[in-house]
Structures are given as C-alpha cells and as structure tokens.
Design a protein around this motif. Structure first.
Motif, PDB file in Angstrom:
ATOM      1  N   THR A 132       0.823  -1.214   0.000  1.00 16.70           N
ATOM      2  CA  THR A 132       0.000   0.000   0.000  1.00 16.70           C
ATOM      3  C   THR A 132       0.855   1.261   0.000  1.00 16.70           C
ATOM      4  O   THR A 132       0.315   2.369  -0.087  1.00 16.70           O
ATOM      5  CB  THR A 132      -0.927   0.011   1.229  1.00 16.70           C
ATOM      6  OG1 THR A 132      -0.138  -0.146   2.421  1.00 16.70           O
ATOM      7  CG2 THR A 132      -1.936  -1.125   1.160  1.00 16.70           C
ATOM      8  N   ASP A 133       2.186   1.111   0.103  1.00 15.50           N
ATOM      9  CA  ASP A 133       3.063   2.284   0.094  1.00 15.50           C
ATOM     10  C   ASP A 133       3.290   2.810  -1.321  1.00 15.50           C
ATOM     11  O   ASP A 133       3.522   4.004  -1.515  1.00 15.50           O
ATOM     12  CB  ASP A 133       4.413   1.943   0.732  1.00 15.50           C
ATOM     13  CG  ASP A 133       4.272   1.633   2.215  1.00 15.50           C
ATOM     14  OD1 ASP A 133       3.226   1.979   2.787  1.00 15.50           O
ATOM     15  OD2 ASP A 133       5.199   1.039   2.799  1.00 15.50           O
ATOM     16  N   THR A 134       3.254   1.911  -2.318  1.00 15.71           N
ATOM     17  CA  THR A 134       3.422   2.315  -3.712  1.00 15.71           C
ATOM     18  C   THR A 134       2.071   2.746  -4.257  1.00 15.71           C
ATOM     19  O   THR A 134       1.143   1.937  -4.341  1.00 15.71           O
ATOM     20  CB  THR A 134       3.984   1.150  -4.554  1.00 15.71           C
ATOM     21  OG1 THR A 134       5.206   0.700  -3.966  1.00 15.71           O
ATOM     22  CG2 THR A 134       4.223   1.577  -5.976  1.00 15.71           C
ATOM     23  N   LYS A 135       1.971   4.023  -4.642  1.00 14.17           N
ATOM     24  CA  LYS A 135       0.679   4.580  -5.058  1.00 14.17           C
ATOM     25  C   LYS A 135       0.718   5.059  -6.503  1.00 14.17           C
ATOM     26  O   LYS A 135       1.775   5.411  -7.027  1.00 14.17           O
ATOM     27  CB  LYS A 135       0.292   5.732  -4.134  1.00 14.17           C
ATOM     28  CG  LYS A 135       0.110   5.304  -2.682  1.00 14.17           C
ATOM     29  CD  LYS A 135      -0.363   6.440  -1.808  1.00 14.17           C
ATOM     30  CE  LYS A 135      -0.569   5.973  -0.368  1.00 14.17           C
ATOM     31  NZ  LYS A 135      -1.035   7.062   0.504  1.00 14.17           N
ATOM     32  N   THR A 142      -3.467   2.072  -4.810  1.00 13.16           N
ATOM     33  CA  THR A 142      -2.133   1.581  -4.476  1.00 13.16           C
ATOM     34  C   THR A 142      -1.791   0.358  -5.322  1.00 13.16           C
ATOM     35  O   THR A 142      -2.617  -0.124  -6.114  1.00 13.16           O
ATOM     36  CB  THR A 142      -2.047   1.212  -2.992  1.00 13.16           C
ATOM     37  OG1 THR A 142      -2.912   0.077  -2.748  1.00 13.16           O
ATOM     38  CG2 THR A 142      -2.497   2.375  -2.107  1.00 13.16           C
TER      39      THR A 142
END
Length: 359
Positions: A132-135, A142
């Motif tokens: 979920t950190d890569t958006k 995400t």
C-alpha cells in the motif's frame, strides 16, 4: 475439608489466600506452648490449633491448589497450542499464498526493471505490508489495488486467500514463547510435588497421588503439542527463507493478519470504485437521453447543431402533421421572404391621375 481434599468450596484464589494465612513458625511454637484452654483462645488461634492437628496440612493445601491451577491452565493453553499448530500448517500448505506472492514478485521485478532489485528471486513476508506504500497518480489507488484488479480478471480463485488466512488471523497476538514457558513451569511444579508426596504420609499419597499423576499426563500431552509446534516452526522458517533461531511466530502471524485486513479493505474499495463508476456512467447516459429529448422539434424531428427548423408552411411537414393528428397553428412569414405583388389597375390609374394633376 482440607484433610479430605474437598475443593467443592475452594477455588484457586481462595486456596492462594489460605496459603498466605497459614501460621508461621514462631506462631506454631507459641500455640504449642500455650497453656490456656481451647475455649479461651480467639477464633483464629482455635483454627490454627485444629489445622496443626492435620498431618502435612501445608502440603495438602498446595496439592489442592496445584491440581486446580493445572486444570485451569490446561483449559487455557491447550486450545492456544492447537491453534498455533494449525496456523503453522496452514501457512505451510496454502496453495493460494505462494501464487499470490508470485504475482507480487512479477510486478515488483517489472517496476524495478534495470535496477539491482529488478531481478529478485523472492522477498521477505514483511513486504506484503508495503504494497500500500506504492501509489498511483491517484493517491487512493495503491499497488495492492492494482494487483487485486488483475486477480479479479485472471486469477479469481486467489480472491479466497483471506479465508485461507482466517485461522492465522485469529491466533495473532498470542505469544508462543509465553505458552511454552507457562506449560514448562507448571509441569516442573507437578514433578516436584510428585516427588515430595512420595516421601510423605501414606494417606497423602493415596489422596493426591492419582490426581497429580493425571495432571502430569495431561501436561505432557501439552508438551508433545508444543514439541510439534517447534518442528513446524523450523519448517516454516525454512519455507519463508528465515533464520530458524530468529523467526518469531508471533511476528509472522501478526504480519499475515495485517496483510489479510489490507487485502479485504483494498478489494472492498475496488468494488466501491466500480460501483461509483457504473453509477456515473448511468447518470451520463440519462443526461444524454434527456438532452436528446429536449432538442426534439415540434414535429418530433431532432434538431442538431447547424440544422434549420423546417417552416410550418412546408407542404411535406404539414402533411406529416396532418397524418399524426397534430394541431396546426398559423405561422407568419418573414418580411424578407414576402413576395411583392403587382398593384391593381385602379391603384395604377389613380397614381397616373395624381401625376397629371401635379404636372
């Protein structure tokens, strides 16, 4: 009741308090040297005198407490140990989890193409929480959302992954090392007590020998369950490419629970986004239909941009209106299009006479 080992009115807490109230060495000596009549003593002193008359009274109370505590402890630890073992087996045998991880690995290698991390052969399980950190350009979308969209299209069976991890999520928060330590400490006390009553009075052996042995047997069964978990833990460490000595089952279970929650949340958000898009498309279609109806002319002909509304005097339009039974309305001609009719003979003669007069 103490002499008979009757625990019907003694729970574990009551027995603990009773042990705290037992007479100390100097109190026992004072009572034995007291020359007063029993009836002259206070109730507490009378109770102590009666208690001292029971052989090995302290050992009896400790046996009562230990058997009661063992029963409670086993009822609490046995289900936890079984759930931990099942959770380990679930992670080791899950068919969907490695396939989902394979998809993540493919996407990760594609995103990191050309870098030193772009040709990875695997990843740590903690990476699951970083999806979920890569958006995308839209902050609400995400990498996990994107992967789940791909799963819905081509790998629908993987949507059942959260159900596979249900038992793992339930056991999250339970520390295996604590369970192991409590079980070990209890069986150690049982073995010590068994040794102590073996050298005590005969009636104490008869009274508590079987109870202690049954408790030891049940505790050893729990120890066998814990040994099985230790083996599963080693297998899991190898399976996840982790150090056997460093792997924490509690951390693994917590990671999988958090990942499961993120999976469910992202899938729900994807579904809501689809529903919102469908509603927006439906509203757009309705607006287009209403706009088309609004642009229809009086004769039911759609007027497009640049089109000229047909005149009411047009014969073909009139015939069409008559066939439809429409009510006809009188229309006015544009002045610019009105034809100039020739003047009558009378008007011409009058004009000539007026001209003659002027002359």
């Amino acid at each position: 009741m103490i002499q008979k080992g009757d625990t019907s009115k003694f729970d574990a807490e009551a027995l603990k308090q009773l042990i705290k109230l037992l007479p100390e060495k100097h109190e026992i000596e004072s009572l034995k040297s007291c020359k007063k009549a029993k009836s002259e003593l206070a109730n507490a002193d009378q109770f102590y005198l009666l208690l001292l008359s029971v052989p090995s009274y302290s050992m009896r109370i400790q046996c009562m407490l230990l058997c009661e505590e063992t029963r409670i402890l086993l009822d609490m630890l046995r289900p936890k140990a079984q759930m931990i073992r099942i959770a380990c087996e679930t992670l080791l045998t899950s068919r969907r989890l490695p396939i989902f991880c394979w998809l993540i690995l493919k996407v990760g290698n594609f995103l990191n193409y050309g870098r030193h991390t772009g040709d990875a052969g695997g990843f740590k399980m903690s990476t699951l929480l970083k999806l979920t950190d890569t958006k995308a350009n839209q902050n609400s979308i995400t990498l996990l959302h994107h992967i789940l969209e791909e799963v819905e299209k081509n790998h629908t069976d993987l949507l059942q992954l959260p159900s596979d991890l249900d038992c793992v999520a339930k056991i999250a928060g339970i520390n295996f090392e604590v369970v192991k330590a409590e079980a070990g400490a209890n069986i150690k006390k049982l073995l010590e007590t068994e040794h102590n009553i073996a050298s005590s009075v005969d009636d104490l052996k008869v009274q508590y020998g079987k109870s202690i042995q049954d408790s030891i047997k049940a505790s050893k069964e729990l120890e066998e369950e814990i040994d099985t978990i230790e083996k599963k833990k080693a297998e899991l460490a190898d399976y996840l490419c982790e150090d056997r000595n460093m792997l924490s089952l509690e951390d693994v279970f917590n990671t999988m629970k958090t990942f499961r929650d993120l999976f469910i949340k992202a899938r729900k958000e994807n579904q809501e986004r689809k529903e919102q898009a469908a509603k927006a498309e439906k509203r757009k279609k309705l607006l287009a239909e209403e706009e088309a109806k609004r642009q229809k002319g009086e004769c039911g002909i759609i007027i497009r941009k640049g089109d000229v509304k047909p005149e009411a005097g047009d014969i073909s339009a009139l015939l069409a209106d008559i066939r439809k039974g429409s009510k006809l309305q009188r229309t006015h001609r544009n002045v610019s299009e009105t034809k100039i009719l020739p003047k009558t003979t009378t008007e011409t003669a009058k004009t000539v006479d007026q001209s003659s007069c002027i002359l």
